[in-house]
Write an enzyme that holds these catalytic residues in place. Structure first.
Site, PDB file in Angstrom:
ATOM      1  N   HIS A  94       0.812  -1.225   0.000  1.00  0.00           N
ATOM      2  CA  HIS A  94       0.000   0.000   0.000  1.00  0.00           C
ATOM      3  C   HIS A  94       0.854   1.287   0.000  1.00  0.00           C
ATOM      4  O   HIS A  94       0.644   2.181  -0.817  1.00  0.00           O
ATOM      5  CB  HIS A  94      -0.944   0.041   1.196  1.00  0.00           C
ATOM      6  CG  HIS A  94      -1.810  -1.177   1.321  1.00  0.00           C
ATOM      7  ND1 HIS A  94      -2.323  -1.839   0.244  1.00  0.00           N
ATOM      8  CD2 HIS A  94      -2.252  -1.862   2.416  1.00  0.00           C
ATOM      9  CE1 HIS A  94      -3.048  -2.871   0.659  1.00  0.00           C
ATOM     10  NE2 HIS A  94      -3.010  -2.911   1.966  1.00  0.00           N
ATOM     11  N   LYS A 107       0.222   0.045  13.741  1.00  0.00           N
ATOM     12  CA  LYS A 107      -1.026  -0.384  14.379  1.00  0.00           C
ATOM     13  C   LYS A 107      -1.092   0.248  15.765  1.00  0.00           C
ATOM     14  O   LYS A 107      -0.059   0.594  16.345  1.00  0.00           O
ATOM     15  CB  LYS A 107      -1.040  -1.914  14.538  1.00  0.00           C
ATOM     16  CG  LYS A 107      -0.942  -2.686  13.220  1.00  0.00           C
ATOM     17  CD  LYS A 107      -2.306  -2.990  12.671  1.00  0.00           C
ATOM     18  CE  LYS A 107      -2.231  -3.908  11.467  1.00  0.00           C
ATOM     19  NZ  LYS A 107      -3.385  -3.739  10.577  1.00  0.00           N
TER      20      LYS A 107
HETATM   21  C1  BG6 Z   1      -4.778  -4.552   4.639  1.00  0.00           C
HETATM   22  C2  BG6 Z   1      -3.873  -4.987   5.758  1.00  0.00           C
HETATM   23  O1  BG6 Z   1      -4.197  -4.840   3.391  1.00  0.00           O
HETATM   24  O2  BG6 Z   1      -5.003  -3.152   4.729  1.00  0.00           O
HETATM   25  C3  BG6 Z   1      -4.487  -4.636   7.100  1.00  0.00           C
HETATM   26  O3  BG6 Z   1      -3.669  -6.396   5.673  1.00  0.00           O
HETATM   27  C4  BG6 Z   1      -4.823  -3.161   7.157  1.00  0.00           C
HETATM   28  O4  BG6 Z   1      -3.613  -4.983   8.169  1.00  0.00           O
HETATM   29  C5  BG6 Z   1      -5.649  -2.755   5.935  1.00  0.00           C
HETATM   30  O5  BG6 Z   1      -5.570  -2.928   8.337  1.00  0.00           O
HETATM   31  C6  BG6 Z   1      -5.810  -1.248   5.877  1.00  0.00           C
HETATM   32  O6  BG6 Z   1      -6.692  -0.922   4.845  1.00  0.00           O
HETATM   33  P1  BG6 Z   1      -7.620   0.376   4.935  1.00  0.00           P
HETATM   34  O7  BG6 Z   1      -8.306   0.425   3.622  1.00  0.00           O
HETATM   35  O8  BG6 Z   1      -8.543   0.154   6.088  1.00  0.00           O
HETATM   36  O9  BG6 Z   1      -6.678   1.523   5.171  1.00  0.00           O
END
Ligand code: BG6
Length: 485
Positions: A245, A341
């Site tokens: 991400h 986290k």
């Molecule tokens: C996921 C991760 O890909 O993305 C998670 O595995 C994380 O750990 C999540 O919480 C976050 O996504 P978003 O869209 O809620 O920011």
């Protein structure tokens, strides 16, 4: 989303009763239906090992999941009445894939569908390769129409495993058939990076080392392992968030202008910038792990006490690191990536800090210090952006304050669609722009290979704090202050 019309097709969901299918995929399809974007000839076949469903009971189950997600009754009914099917399949033997093939052909025949098929692997990564090869052996990797395969993250757990997965996919499917999902690319606010940069020349002219001092990409979450400790403890924040991400956000911010807005051109520029980026050195990285603490006044336990975490685990739940891009546009500009986290709140933003004035006339007058502008692209929540600049406080004595020019999605638009709606529609339309190319995945794993081999020891931080203080030297000053505000 290219705006092309949706051809009649069959979406085949492996893991069709699992968490992702229930929480995201089914409701997203129903919302697309409600928005009138799906057409009346998109069919779905859900596959699962569970043998307690048939078509009728699965339709009821899916209807309920869609309703829970707040989708309108008419959209649920339209999909669930006759366009959802269920097949129990173990998918471990060739016989299973023959059963699947027969079922697909029967649905296509009964509903007069051309052989347009999209397979969605909403499965644990341990069975990706087996499933892909099973499809290939059954001849389901090609058809008289189009055949596409959608692969969820995690895409490998390091460079070698990603290369091996790519090779095994390519033995059955061409790259043009493969849709690797990173759901951040489906977020409208992320797609807006491209519009923001390339449709607004005033920003693009400043988007380089002459005007920008640093860039911070920060994704904080208040959640802990969220009941997924078994997976998370083997993954950690680098693999779970940074490699995919945050690195995707980074490449969209740092890429060059593509020649056209087409999948190959956009993805080519993203790959190029990843290849120009230097892997972080050990001095450029801080790992953290959350200890107990409080979030929103509620006490929460530390990572090591979470169920499913190995005793004494050294898995990182926080990463801050610095990337440098070795090209003409970005030489000397640090990119700080940080994620964690159990932060005080959920917030994802990109903070662009512009260079200060060479001489600050107003330094001693008010809160401002060195005069500089800061642009904050807020991805979630409170989607929008703020461009901070200095204004004279009305009246005397002469005083200068920092204030934002503000844009808010909520104030300007009715609704932002869920990322999966955009991505599912793109799969059906055959638009790969928002999907990750094989070379992109490999380039991003390569950036972090040394770190994966020699991870630093995570430093403890309190739940409800913004991470270990040791990380403060990475991205301090305005960017940092804004992230913490
Ligand atoms: C996921 C991760 O890909 O993305 C998670 O595995 C994380 O750990 C999540 O919480 C976050 O996504 P978003 O869209 O809620 O920011």
């Amino acid at each position: 989303m290219s705006g092309k019309s949706i051809e009649p097709s069959l979406f085949v969901f492996f893991g069709g009763t699992g968490d992702l299918a229930r929480r995201k995929l089914m409701p997203s399809l129903a919302r697309l239906q409600a928005r009138g974007l799906l057409g009346d000839h998109s069919y779905v076949l859900a596959l699962s090992r569970k043998d307690n469903f048939d078509d009728a009971s699965f339709r009821q189950f899916a209807h309920e999941e869609m309703r829970k997600a707040g989708v309108s009754e008419s959209a649920c009914a339209s999909l669930c009445k006759s366009r959802l099917f269920f097949q129990c399949i173990n998918n471990s033997s060739d016989e299973d894939f023959q059963t699947l093939k027969a079922r697909i052909e029967a649905i296509e025949k009964d509903n007069n569908l051309p052989q347009n098929r999209a397979y969605y692997l909403a499965l644990p990564p341990t069975v990706f390769e087996h499933t892909i090869e099973g499809l290939g052996r059954a001849g389901l990797n090609r058809s008289a129409g189009w055949t596409r395969i959608v692969v969820e993250k995690p895409f490998g757990h390091d460079l070698a495993s990603a290369e091996s997965l790519n090779a095994r996919i390519h033995a059955q499917f061409d790259e043009s058939q493969v849709y690797r999902i990173d759901h951040y690319l489906g977020k409208d606010t992320v797609q807006n990076f491209l519009v923001f940069r390339f449709a607004n020349p005033i920003f693009e002219q400043l988007w380089n080392r002459n005007s920008i001092e640093s860039v911070e990409i920060a994704v904080g979450e208040s959640l802990g392992t969220g009941g997924r400790a078994g997976y998370y403890d083997k993954s950690g924040a680098l693999r779970d968030m940074i490699q995919n991400h945050l690195t995707q956000l980074f490449s969209l911010i740092a890429m060059e202008v593509p020649s056209v807005y087409e999948p190959e051109a956009v993805r080519h520029e993203k790959i190029k910038v990843l290849r120009s980026t230097l892997p972080p050195t050990p001095d450029d990285v801080i790992y953290g792990q959350y200890a107990s603490g409080a979030i929103d006044g509620e006490k929460v336990i530390g990572y090591l006490d979470e169920e499913g975490v190995a005793p004494g685990s050294a898995t990182e739940t926080f990463v801050a690191l610095k990337l440098r891009v070795d090209n003409w546009r970005w030489q000397g500009v640090p990119f700080y990536l940080r994620t964690g986290k159990r932060m005080p709140q959920k917030t994802s933003r990109v903070v662009i800090k512009f260079k200060g004035a060479p001489v600050s006339l107003f330094q001693s007058m008010g809160e401002v210090g060195v005069a500089r502008n800061v642009l904050v692209l807020q991805l979630q929540p409170d989607e929008g952006f703020d461009l901070y600049f200095d204004v004279k406080t009305p009246g005397s004595p002469f005083d200068v304050q920092r204030r934002p020019l503000h844009f808010s999605y909520e104030e300007s638009f009715e609704e932002i669609p869920e990322a999966y709606e955009t991505l599912l529609l793109d799969v059906l339309e055959g638009d790969q722009t928002l999907f990750v190319h094989a070379e992109e995945v490999e380039a991003s794993w390569k950036l972090y290979s040394d770190l994966i081999t020699n991870p630093p020891k995570p430093k403890p931080y309190f739940s409800g704090s913004w991470g270990p203080e040791a990380a403060d030297f990475l991205g301090v000053d305005e960017a940092h202050t804004l992230f913490r505000s």
